[in-house]
Motif scaffolding. Sequence first.
Motif, mmCIF file in Angstrom:
data_model
loop_
_atom_site.group_PDB
_atom_site.id
_atom_site.type_symbol
_atom_site.label_atom_id
_atom_site.label_comp_id
_atom_site.label_asym_id
_atom_site.label_seq_id
_atom_site.Cartn_x
_atom_site.Cartn_y
_atom_site.Cartn_z
ATOM 1 N N TYR A 1 0.831 -1.212 0.000
ATOM 2 C CA TYR A 1 0.000 0.000 0.000
ATOM 3 C C TYR A 1 0.864 1.260 0.000
ATOM 4 N N PHE A 2 1.929 1.252 0.796
ATOM 5 C CA PHE A 2 2.804 2.424 0.890
ATOM 6 C C PHE A 2 3.961 2.381 -0.123
ATOM 7 N N GLU A 3 3.939 1.382 -0.995
ATOM 8 C CA GLU A 3 4.920 1.258 -2.086
ATOM 9 C C GLU A 3 6.359 1.308 -1.566
ATOM 10 N N ASP B 1 10.156 -0.046 -0.829
ATOM 11 C CA ASP B 1 11.202 -0.849 -1.453
ATOM 12 C C ASP B 1 12.285 -1.050 -0.408
ATOM 13 N N LEU B 2 12.004 -1.938 0.561
ATOM 14 C CA LEU B 2 12.925 -2.122 1.671
ATOM 15 C C LEU B 2 14.243 -2.733 1.212
ATOM 16 N N ALA B 3 14.189 -3.542 0.176
ATOM 17 C CA ALA B 3 15.421 -4.167 -0.315
ATOM 18 C C ALA B 3 16.330 -3.158 -0.990
ATOM 19 N N GLY B 4 15.743 -2.157 -1.605
ATOM 20 C CA GLY B 4 16.511 -1.187 -2.372
ATOM 21 C C GLY B 4 16.872 -1.760 -3.731
ATOM 22 N N GLY B 5 16.655 -0.989 -4.770
ATOM 23 C CA GLY B 5 17.047 -1.435 -6.102
ATOM 24 C C GLY B 5 15.944 -2.047 -6.924
ATOM 25 N N THR B 6 14.872 -2.527 -6.288
ATOM 26 C CA THR B 6 13.819 -3.170 -7.072
ATOM 27 C C THR B 6 12.976 -2.158 -7.845
ATOM 28 N N ILE B 7 12.903 -0.925 -7.371
ATOM 29 C CA ILE B 7 12.194 0.108 -8.145
ATOM 30 C C ILE B 7 12.954 0.433 -9.433
ATOM 31 N N LEU C 1 1.190 -1.275 -16.757
ATOM 32 C CA LEU C 1 2.147 -1.470 -15.672
ATOM 33 C C LEU C 1 1.459 -1.688 -14.331
ATOM 34 N N ASN C 2 0.433 -0.917 -14.019
ATOM 35 C CA ASN C 2 -0.262 -1.077 -12.742
ATOM 36 C C ASN C 2 -0.934 -2.439 -12.633
ATOM 37 N N ALA C 3 -1.516 -2.886 -13.737
ATOM 38 C CA ALA C 3 -2.148 -4.206 -13.736
ATOM 39 C C ALA C 3 -1.102 -5.295 -13.505
ATOM 40 N N TYR C 4 0.059 -5.124 -14.146
ATOM 41 C CA TYR C 4 1.158 -6.082 -13.962
ATOM 42 C C TYR C 4 1.604 -6.125 -12.509
ATOM 43 N N LEU C 5 1.791 -4.968 -11.883
ATOM 44 C CA LEU C 5 2.259 -4.923 -10.496
ATOM 45 C C LEU C 5 1.224 -5.496 -9.538
ATOM 46 N N ASN C 6 -0.043 -5.167 -9.755
ATOM 47 C CA ASN C 6 -1.105 -5.699 -8.894
ATOM 48 C C ASN C 6 -1.203 -7.218 -9.016
ATOM 49 N N PHE C 7 -1.125 -7.695 -10.241
ATOM 50 C CA PHE C 7 -1.207 -9.138 -10.474
ATOM 51 C C PHE C 7 -0.001 -9.852 -9.863
ATOM 52 N N TYR C 8 1.174 -9.280 -10.050
ATOM 53 C CA TYR C 8 2.385 -9.945 -9.572
ATOM 54 C C TYR C 8 2.426 -9.981 -8.051
ATOM 55 N N PHE D 1 11.755 -10.408 -0.231
ATOM 56 C CA PHE D 1 10.601 -11.047 -0.858
ATOM 57 C C PHE D 1 9.500 -10.022 -1.094
ATOM 58 N N GLN D 2 9.244 -9.188 -0.093
ATOM 59 C CA GLN D 2 8.208 -8.156 -0.223
ATOM 60 C C GLN D 2 8.519 -7.203 -1.376
ATOM 61 N N SER D 3 9.759 -6.742 -1.441
ATOM 62 C CA SER D 3 10.128 -5.792 -2.496
ATOM 63 C C SER D 3 9.968 -6.405 -3.879
#
Length: 426
Positions: free
Chosen positions: A22-24, A26-32, A90-97, A137-139
Amino acid sequence: MMKTNNYYFPLLFSLTYFLSFYFELDLAGGTIPDLQTHWNFIQKIRDVGLFNILEIETGEKSAIGVDSKLLNFPLHHIIFSQIYFINDNLNAYLNFYFLFSLLVPYLFYLCCTEKFGQIKKTKLVIFSSIILILPNFQSSAIWGNNHNTAIIFFLVAILYLIKVEKNEKQKNIHIFTSYFFLFLATYTKQYYLIFFPIFFLKFFLKFKFNVIPISIISSFLSIPGFIYLANNLGMFKNILFSATNFSSSILVVVSIISIYLIPFFFIQALYDKKYFENLLKRKSFYFFVLIFVVYVFLFHNNFIYDEQIGGGAFIKLNNLIFDNYNFYLFLSILLSIIVLSFSLNSKSDIFLTSLILISFSSGWYIFQKYFEPMYFIVFVLLYDRKLILNLINKNLNLVYYYFSFYWVFYFIYKQREKILLLVQGI
């Protein structure tokens, strides 16, 4: 003593998973930044067509060193480029993934029930929910990273490996299915190649079979990879780097994988009064600890790691406090003891740990996300069954609290500049 089955842990882990989305975060860093690479490649496959994929070259680097092309096999991108309702949104891809990634804890649970059937399913549900709170895993789930796709294939491969180990019914189809999905994992992230020897060893020890059939299967399934690699040599050339070296990379990997073993080490120490006594009785333990101490002593002056990118949690913590790696090298000796304590139960475990330690030595940056949740899964499902069964049968609250604080550490580290400004403002 605290109750073992505490349902608030999976609720907490699930809450962090959905709040991070929900808060988008990227705790891992780099995945964005990685998302742009992955999404662009999906678009390119969609545009040129699946049968023209060799027209797209991978592995190139831009002048400033930022990924401009993919550096791994593109199975993830092939799959999602063919799903019409998400391949142009892109949003559909992210929501689905994000929802698709929930298959990881579910498949991990299936593997655990298959391997540890005598343990109550409710306890295994709680245990499997640990996957949900792992920051990397979350990122990957939130930002559409192909790590989770590879993990899904890897878990299916392990599931059928366990089925083979349990009984000989349908062994041929199960062996083929296991190898097939391990190939799919490798065609998503190529470093899963390191698990072929351990799968082969487990199959061989179980059945003492002729190596010819499995060699034929492996050769056949390798053909697409060789064809793709022949057309994209830069994919491997550009992972040869100088951020670290072979001797240093082993120490980095030791510190990274130890993160997932620390809580289980303390569980052993708390619940087994003879744990250290039995450990110290092993001549092999002294032998390998001595080798590691000598190893660190010989190479400590040549330890190399670029502190800006990757390296895992312990290197990042070291660099926040110290301006050299002396403490980190001393710490790596202690962490190696933890790794060795879980690796000496069988020759298969020693072999598996050795493969993992030496397999990330190209000189490229070593990221924690490579091992998360991969190594946690490997430890639970591929190491000595009696050892893991004994661990899971114990009270695991310490493990659940540990991974909760692990998530908090990542959150604070990622938000440290904002937190510092907030404190200064007060």
